[in-house]
Scaffold this motif. Sequence first.
Motif, short mmCIF file in Angstrom:
data_model
loop_
_atom_site.label_atom_id
_atom_site.label_comp_id
_atom_site.label_asym_id
_atom_site.label_seq_id
_atom_site.Cartn_x
_atom_site.Cartn_y
_atom_site.Cartn_z
N TYR A 131 0.83 -1.21 0.00
CA TYR A 131 0.00 0.00 0.00
C TYR A 131 0.87 1.26 0.00
CZ TYR A 131 -4.36 -2.53 1.00
OH TYR A 131 -5.46 -3.33 0.94
N ILE A 132 1.93 1.26 0.79
CA ILE A 132 2.83 2.42 0.82
C ILE A 132 3.47 2.60 -0.56
CG2 ILE A 132 4.99 3.32 1.75
CD1 ILE A 132 4.14 2.10 4.48
N SER A 133 3.96 1.52 -1.15
CA SER A 133 4.59 1.59 -2.48
C SER A 133 3.63 2.07 -3.56
CB SER A 133 5.15 0.22 -2.87
OG SER A 133 6.20 -0.15 -2.01
N ALA A 134 2.36 1.67 -3.43
CA ALA A 134 1.36 2.03 -4.44
C ALA A 134 0.69 3.37 -4.15
CB ALA A 134 0.29 0.93 -4.51
N ASN A 135 1.16 4.08 -3.12
CA ASN A 135 0.57 5.36 -2.73
C ASN A 135 -0.92 5.25 -2.41
OD1 ASN A 135 2.95 6.92 -2.94
ND2 ASN A 135 2.71 6.92 -5.17
N ASN A 136 -1.30 4.15 -1.79
CA ASN A 136 -2.69 3.95 -1.37
C ASN A 136 -3.04 5.04 -0.35
OD1 ASN A 136 -4.92 2.92 0.35
ND2 ASN A 136 -4.75 1.14 -0.97
N PRO A 137 -4.18 5.70 -0.52
CA PRO A 137 -4.56 6.77 0.40
C PRO A 137 -4.61 6.32 1.87
CG PRO A 137 -6.03 6.75 -1.49
CD PRO A 137 -5.14 5.53 -1.61
N LEU A 138 -4.88 5.05 2.10
CA LEU A 138 -4.94 4.54 3.47
C LEU A 138 -3.62 4.74 4.21
CD1 LEU A 138 -6.63 2.92 5.57
CD2 LEU A 138 -5.62 0.86 4.59
#
Length: 101
Positions: free
Chosen positions: A56-63
């Motif tokens: 999620y961090i790598s994919a820039n997930n808003p979460l």
Amino acid sequence: MSAVKELLVESERKWQAAVVIAKRAGELKRCELCEELTEEHSKDSLKKAYAIGNSYISANNPLTKDFKNSGQGRRELTDILENLWTDFDNLCKCQRQALED
């Protein structure tokens, strides 16, 4: 908003994001009857939570945006996930009540 309040709000958002990740990894489960979250802690589910959080961090997930803003974001998320399960009981209200009866 004061700097202290902003830090508290950000800290709460990070904790809530870790809860969502832990639920997706199976580290936390929600009871279908009472809807209370319980811990299902295991090395496998914790590893899965780490993988989900990092992706999620790598994919820039808003979460996980609050973790991305920090130079130590991945480490901070890992630390929260490692200790998150201690914030929850291993039995929900239903199970505790059943044991008392």
